[in-house]
Design a protein around this motif. Structure first.
Motif, PDB file in Angstrom:
ATOM      1  N   LEU A 179       0.860  -1.210  -0.247  1.00  0.00           N
ATOM      2  CA  LEU A 179      -0.001   0.080  -0.061  1.00  0.00           C
ATOM      3  C   LEU A 179       0.923   1.264   0.124  1.00  0.00           C
ATOM      4  N   LEU A 180       0.817   2.076  -0.924  1.00  0.00           N
ATOM      5  CA  LEU A 180       1.465   3.268  -1.188  1.00  0.00           C
ATOM      6  C   LEU A 180       0.598   4.477  -1.031  1.00  0.00           C
ATOM      7  N   GLU A 181       0.714   5.439  -0.185  1.00  0.00           N
ATOM      8  CA  GLU A 181      -0.027   6.731  -0.054  1.00  0.00           C
ATOM      9  C   GLU A 181       1.020   7.780  -0.336  1.00  0.00           C
ATOM     10  N   TYR A 182       0.473   8.562  -1.366  1.00  0.00           N
ATOM     11  CA  TYR A 182       1.472   9.760  -1.994  1.00  0.00           C
ATOM     12  C   TYR A 182       3.105   9.321  -1.906  1.00  0.00           C
ATOM     13  N   PRO A 183       3.211   8.316  -2.480  1.00  0.00           N
ATOM     14  CA  PRO A 183       4.899   8.056  -2.680  1.00  0.00           C
ATOM     15  C   PRO A 183       5.581   8.782  -3.146  1.00  0.00           C
ATOM     16  N   THR A 184       6.882   8.861  -2.761  1.00  0.00           N
ATOM     17  CA  THR A 184       8.208   9.365  -3.389  1.00  0.00           C
ATOM     18  C   THR A 184       9.075   8.472  -3.937  1.00  0.00           C
ATOM     19  N   MET A 185       9.520   8.104  -5.062  1.00  0.00           N
ATOM     20  CA  MET A 185      10.381   7.216  -5.558  1.00  0.00           C
ATOM     21  C   MET A 185      11.323   7.380  -6.426  1.00  0.00           C
ATOM     22  N   HIS A 186      11.565   8.745  -6.648  1.00  0.00           N
ATOM     23  CA  HIS A 186      12.450   8.880  -7.756  1.00  0.00           C
ATOM     24  C   HIS A 186      13.294  10.355  -7.077  1.00  0.00           C
ATOM     25  N   ARG A 187      14.602  10.300  -7.388  1.00  0.00           N
ATOM     26  CA  ARG A 187      15.429  11.607  -7.107  1.00  0.00           C
ATOM     27  C   ARG A 187      15.088  12.467  -8.404  1.00  0.00           C
ATOM     28  N   THR A 188      14.859  12.341  -9.286  1.00  0.00           N
ATOM     29  CA  THR A 188      14.386  13.063 -10.638  1.00  0.00           C
ATOM     30  C   THR A 188      13.213  12.343 -11.279  1.00  0.00           C
ATOM     31  N   GLN A 189      12.104  12.839 -10.995  1.00  0.00           N
ATOM     32  CA  GLN A 189      10.829  12.512 -11.655  1.00  0.00           C
ATOM     33  C   GLN A 189      10.626  13.224 -12.908  1.00  0.00           C
ATOM     34  N   ARG A 190       9.561  12.518 -13.637  1.00  0.00           N
ATOM     35  CA  ARG A 190       9.614  13.248 -14.961  1.00  0.00           C
ATOM     36  C   ARG A 190       8.681  14.307 -14.867  1.00  0.00           C
ATOM     37  N   VAL A 191       8.704  15.112 -15.773  1.00  0.00           N
ATOM     38  CA  VAL A 191       8.215  16.299 -15.916  1.00  0.00           C
ATOM     39  C   VAL A 191       6.677  16.308 -16.218  1.00  0.00           C
ATOM     40  N   ASP A 192       5.735  16.927 -15.646  1.00  0.00           N
ATOM     41  CA  ASP A 192       4.369  16.713 -16.085  1.00  0.00           C
ATOM     42  C   ASP A 192       3.711  18.208 -16.048  1.00  0.00           C
ATOM     43  N   PRO A 193       3.705  18.892 -17.198  1.00  0.00           N
ATOM     44  CA  PRO A 193       3.187  20.194 -17.090  1.00  0.00           C
ATOM     45  C   PRO A 193       1.771  20.691 -16.820  1.00  0.00           C
ATOM     46  N   GLN A 194       1.071  19.598 -17.110  1.00  0.00           N
ATOM     47  CA  GLN A 194      -0.435  19.938 -16.631  1.00  0.00           C
ATOM     48  C   GLN A 194      -0.405  19.834 -14.981  1.00  0.00           C
ATOM     49  N   LEU A 195       0.344  19.110 -14.543  1.00  0.00           N
ATOM     50  CA  LEU A 195       0.594  18.873 -13.033  1.00  0.00           C
ATOM     51  C   LEU A 195       1.212  20.040 -12.264  1.00  0.00           C
ATOM     52  N   ALA A 196       2.368  20.717 -12.897  1.00  0.00           N
ATOM     53  CA  ALA A 196       2.874  22.006 -12.593  1.00  0.00           C
ATOM     54  C   ALA A 196       1.751  23.144 -12.490  1.00  0.00           C
ATOM     55  N   ASP A 197       0.973  23.003 -13.443  1.00  0.00           N
ATOM     56  CA  ASP A 197       0.125  24.264 -13.473  1.00  0.00           C
ATOM     57  C   ASP A 197      -0.775  24.008 -12.320  1.00  0.00           C
ATOM     58  N   ALA A 198      -1.089  22.776 -11.936  1.00  0.00           N
ATOM     59  CA  ALA A 198      -2.192  22.753 -10.919  1.00  0.00           C
ATOM     60  C   ALA A 198      -1.886  22.775  -9.339  1.00  0.00           C
ATOM     61  N   VAL A 199      -0.335  22.984  -9.356  1.00  0.00           N
ATOM     62  CA  VAL A 199       0.167  23.162  -8.056  1.00  0.00           C
ATOM     63  C   VAL A 199       0.932  24.471  -8.120  1.00  0.00           C
ATOM     64  N   ALA A 200       0.971  25.286  -9.123  1.00  0.00           N
ATOM     65  CA  ALA A 200       1.511  26.592  -9.098  1.00  0.00           C
ATOM     66  C   ALA A 200       1.252  27.542  -8.082  1.00  0.00           C
ATOM     67  N   ALA A 201      -0.165  27.447  -7.620  1.00  0.00           N
ATOM     68  CA  ALA A 201      -0.845  28.471  -6.785  1.00  0.00           C
ATOM     69  C   ALA A 201      -0.534  28.008  -5.083  1.00  0.00           C
ATOM     70  N   LEU A 202       0.069  26.808  -5.047  1.00  0.00           N
ATOM     71  CA  LEU A 202       0.170  26.257  -3.607  1.00  0.00           C
ATOM     72  C   LEU A 202       1.361  27.292  -2.910  1.00  0.00           C
ATOM     73  N   PRO A 203       1.004  27.199  -1.559  1.00  0.00           N
ATOM     74  CA  PRO A 203       2.101  27.911  -0.683  1.00  0.00           C
ATOM     75  C   PRO A 203       3.361  27.169  -0.904  1.00  0.00           C
ATOM     76  N   GLU A 204       4.517  27.787  -0.678  1.00  0.00           N
ATOM     77  CA  GLU A 204       5.992  26.938  -1.121  1.00  0.00           C
ATOM     78  C   GLU A 204       6.113  26.135  -0.055  1.00  0.00           C
ATOM     79  N   ALA A 205       5.286  26.144   1.215  1.00  0.00           N
ATOM     80  CA  ALA A 205       5.627  24.890   2.245  1.00  0.00           C
ATOM     81  C   ALA A 205       5.112  23.508   1.862  1.00  0.00           C
ATOM     82  N   ARG A 206       3.867  23.577   0.752  1.00  0.00           N
ATOM     83  CA  ARG A 206       3.556  22.443   0.345  1.00  0.00           C
ATOM     84  C   ARG A 206       4.142  21.983  -1.157  1.00  0.00           C
TER      85      ARG A 206
END
Length: 318
Positions: A179-206
């Protein structure tokens, strides 16, 4: 590919929401809270005694907290769980450890929550995953029935390494599910432009920008690694990933680390491992550490737990 974006069924959700009223405690000795028995103890670690210098081996004794359903309910599986915290922080009292474990136990699982040694200036990989692996090996020998391993964020990384260690060292008691909850598995993960747009407004701590992820792994791994030294999970070859059991992944919605979870799911499928994925809508990384933050947080956290339980029962054919 199976990826769920649905909320939990109303009855299951209502049952899980009731768990949010349980207040985490220090769990000294035996305790009964919310129809769950809680016991603190220690498990023999991967090393006989602490060593000097940089500790890459692990702990002599690993503190754990056990959670079991009470009454006439017999646990239908044993889950070894590892909290997150970027490899450097986290305790058994964090909601991501305690609330999650109580939720699983209320659904009928036996849970062993692991207080693994944290990375520091004197502790480096693979010491944290070795601690988790020692507890997995102990649980596999101590209890009958299905063995399951899981974790959140960095804990998901450690749980995966521990699952592989168990499959290689004791295949007769290998984990039946991961069971894996919001896992981190990569030192360098692939770029996802759509996801980048979705998180752009998050506070820096998140945020988990590429430089923050690289620094997190650099500190965890340390320097001076030799050939055959510790690797991150996402860099393992397919023939090793193929040893993993059916895997259930839940990713946060607006979370840069979602790219790592989704990339890892693709790697598992390519290695022949059955995978199910879910995105918990409206969430950010670490939401299981804040289940009582708001009504929506309670609903999202409960939905995640209900999903894990239902998918795990399906995976185990229960």
């Amino acid at each position: 590919m199976r990826r769920s974006l649905l909320r939990a069924a109303p009855l299951a959700l209502a049952a899980m929401l009731a768990l949010s009223a349980c207040v985490p405690s220090e769990a000294e000795g035996d305790e009964l809270v919310g129809h769950v028995s809680v016991t603190s103890f220690e498990v023999a670690g991967p090393v006989p005694a602490p060593t000097g210098g940089i500790n890459r081996a692990g702990s002599a004794r690993v503190p754990v907290r056990g959670y079991e359903p009470v009454g006439d309910v017999q646990p239908w599986a044993t889950l070894v769980w590892a909290h997150g915290g970027s490899f450097i922080r986290g305790t058994l009292d964090w909601p991501e450890a305690d609330w999650v474990s109580r939720s699983f136990a209320a659904a009928g699982l036996r849970v062993i929550s692991v207080d693994y040694v944290l990375a520091s200036d004197t502790v480096k990989a693979p010491a944290p995953s070795n601690d988790v692996a020692a507890v997995v090996a102990w649980a596999g020998a101590e209890y009958g029935g299905p063995l399951v391993v899981g974790g959140a964020s960095a804990g998901a990384h450690l749980a995966t390494l521990a699952t592989l260690a168990q499959a290689e060292r004791a295949p007769e008691r290998a984990a039946a599910a991961l069971l894996l909850e919001y896992p981190t598995m990569h030192r360098t993960q692939r770029v996802d432009p759509q996801l980048a747009d979705a998180v752009a407004a998050l506070p820096e701590a998140r945020r988990f920008r590429a430089d923050r992820i690289a620094e997190m792994y650099s500190f965890y791994l340390g320097s001076g690694l030799t050939d055959g030294g510790p690797l991150v999970v996402g860099e393992l070859p397919a023939d090793r990933l193929a040893l993993l059991p059916p895997t259930i992944i839940v990713n946060a919605d607006a979370d840069e680390l979602r790219a790592s979870g989704e990339e890892f799911a693709d790697q598992l499928r390519a290695a022949g491992v059955p995978v199910t994925e879910r995105i918990e809508l409206g969430t950010v990384h670490g939401y299981l550490n804040r289940p009582d933050e708001s009504a929506s947080a309670r609903e999202q956290s409960a939905a995640t737990m209900a999903h894990f339980v239902s998918e795990l029962r399906r995976t185990l054919s229960l």
